[in-house]
Design a protein around this motif. Structure first.
Motif, PDB file in Angstrom:
ATOM      1  N   UNK A 111       8.592   6.176  17.198  1.00  0.00           N
ATOM      2  CA  UNK A 111       7.392   5.541  16.652  1.00  0.00           C
ATOM      3  C   UNK A 111       6.392   6.618  16.259  1.00  0.00           C
ATOM      4  N   UNK A 112       5.929   6.560  15.017  1.00  0.00           N
ATOM      5  CA  UNK A 112       4.892   7.487  14.575  1.00  0.00           C
ATOM      6  C   UNK A 112       3.512   6.921  14.919  1.00  0.00           C
ATOM      7  N   UNK A 113       2.495   7.734  14.786  1.00  0.00           N
ATOM      8  CA  UNK A 113       1.156   7.337  15.231  1.00  0.00           C
ATOM      9  C   UNK A 113       0.494   6.286  14.350  1.00  0.00           C
ATOM     10  N   UNK A 114       1.017   6.105  13.124  1.00  0.00           N
ATOM     11  CA  UNK A 114       0.334   5.258  12.154  1.00  0.00           C
ATOM     12  C   UNK A 114       0.067   3.846  12.633  1.00  0.00           C
ATOM     13  N   UNK A 125       0.154  11.074   1.105  1.00  0.00           N
ATOM     14  CA  UNK A 125      -0.834  10.023   0.871  1.00  0.00           C
ATOM     15  C   UNK A 125      -1.085   9.119   2.056  1.00  0.00           C
ATOM     16  N   UNK A 126      -0.755   9.602   3.264  1.00  0.00           N
ATOM     17  CA  UNK A 126      -0.829   8.741   4.438  1.00  0.00           C
ATOM     18  C   UNK A 126      -2.232   8.330   4.817  1.00  0.00           C
ATOM     19  N   UNK A 127      -3.185   9.242   4.759  1.00  0.00           N
ATOM     20  CA  UNK A 127      -4.548   8.929   5.197  1.00  0.00           C
ATOM     21  C   UNK A 127      -5.178   7.858   4.310  1.00  0.00           C
ATOM     22  N   UNK A 167      -6.437   1.928   3.428  1.00  0.00           N
ATOM     23  CA  UNK A 167      -6.236   0.704   2.650  1.00  0.00           C
ATOM     24  C   UNK A 167      -5.590  -0.390   3.492  1.00  0.00           C
ATOM     25  N   UNK A 168      -4.644  -0.005   4.357  1.00  0.00           N
ATOM     26  CA  UNK A 168      -4.002  -0.991   5.226  1.00  0.00           C
ATOM     27  C   UNK A 168      -5.006  -1.577   6.226  1.00  0.00           C
ATOM     28  N   UNK A 207       0.872  -1.167   0.000  1.00  0.00           N
ATOM     29  CA  UNK A 207       0.000   0.000   0.000  1.00  0.00           C
ATOM     30  C   UNK A 207       0.909   1.217   0.000  1.00  0.00           C
ATOM     31  N   UNK A 208       0.684   2.169  -0.904  1.00  0.00           N
ATOM     32  CA  UNK A 208       1.623   3.276  -1.086  1.00  0.00           C
ATOM     33  C   UNK A 208       1.150   4.522  -0.360  1.00  0.00           C
ATOM     34  N   UNK A 209       2.022   5.031   0.528  1.00  0.00           N
ATOM     35  CA  UNK A 209       1.738   6.260   1.249  1.00  0.00           C
ATOM     36  C   UNK A 209       2.577   6.343   2.502  1.00  0.00           C
ATOM     37  N   UNK A 210       2.718   7.552   3.061  1.00  0.00           N
ATOM     38  CA  UNK A 210       3.492   7.765   4.282  1.00  0.00           C
ATOM     39  C   UNK A 210       2.920   8.973   5.006  1.00  0.00           C
TER      40      UNK A 210
END
Length: 215
Positions: free
Chosen positions: A135-138, A103-105, A110-111, A96-99
């Motif tokens: 660590x980021x919130x994702x 395109x993170x949201x 998708x993840x 899944x493409x994004x960061x």
């Protein structure tokens, strides 16, 4: 084809993938504590494996064993991400493409959907630009919204080359002993919009992961 196009072509990515497969076969690999999270997935649970950016090279070959789960992995939309995504796809991972910067949201949505359908994914906690060891919130948000359990992954190598990059990326030397150790699953994260609660979970994951960071 000019050099730049060649470096980002699928043909070159396949060659990189084959090189990593052959190179990794020269490592003395040991996998520790893999069974608990696999049993959880096979019983219908969901798992998000968490790793530092500096350590993912060593996981490319052994993680092919999980292709049967059709696992998901979030990769940035950068040009370097194109290469990493192509290699991951050859390994049997769905990318899944994004960061966080681009395109993170959409990628997180998708993840989450992929985890709900396929039950296994992985997340590079401090990628693609760092800071290293933060660590980021994702990962927390993906785990919370998908119902996945977070599982830390640590990679250790007795002998390695450490690059002068933002994350101190490392590649184990041939014939070195490499240990891939899966930590215990974190408790399931309850759904909440409370930013303080989310920060508590993020910090808890970071505290568990940081001792495994190669300085």
């Amino acid at each position: 084809m000019n050099t730049k196009k060649l470096l980002y072509s699928k043909r070159f990515a396949y060659l990189v993938y084959r090189f990593i497969r052959v190179y990794s076969a020269c490592l003395r690999l040991r996998v520790i504590n893999e069974a608990p999270w696999q049993q959880h997935v096979e019983a219908g649970g969901k798992v998000l494996l968490c790793v530092w950016h500096q350590q993912f090279f060593s996981l490319i070959r052994p993680f092919k064993a999980y292709a049967k789960y059709r696992p998901g992995l979030m990769i940035s939309r950068s040009r370097d991400g194109e290469m990493i995504a192509a290699v991951a796809n050859y390994t049997g991972w769905h990318t899944v493409r994004g960061s966080s910067s681009r395109g993170g949201r959409t990628a997180m949505s998708q993840m989450i959907r992929h985890l709900q359908e396929n039950r296994l994914g992985a997340h590079i906690l401090d990628g693609p630009r760092g800071p290293a060891g933060v660590v980021k919130n994702g990962a927390v948000k993906i785990a919370m919204d998908s119902g996945a359990r977070l599982v830390p992954v640590y990679v250790e190598a007795d002998a390695k080359w450490i690059f002068n990059s933002w994350d101190r990326f490392f590649v184990p030397k041939p014939l070195s002993r490499v240990r891939i150790r899966f930590g215990d699953m974190l408790p399931q994260i309850p759904r909440t919009s409370d930013t303080a609660a989310l920060e508590t979970w993020r910090k808890s994951l970071e505290d568990r992961m940081r001792p495994g960071l190669v300085r």
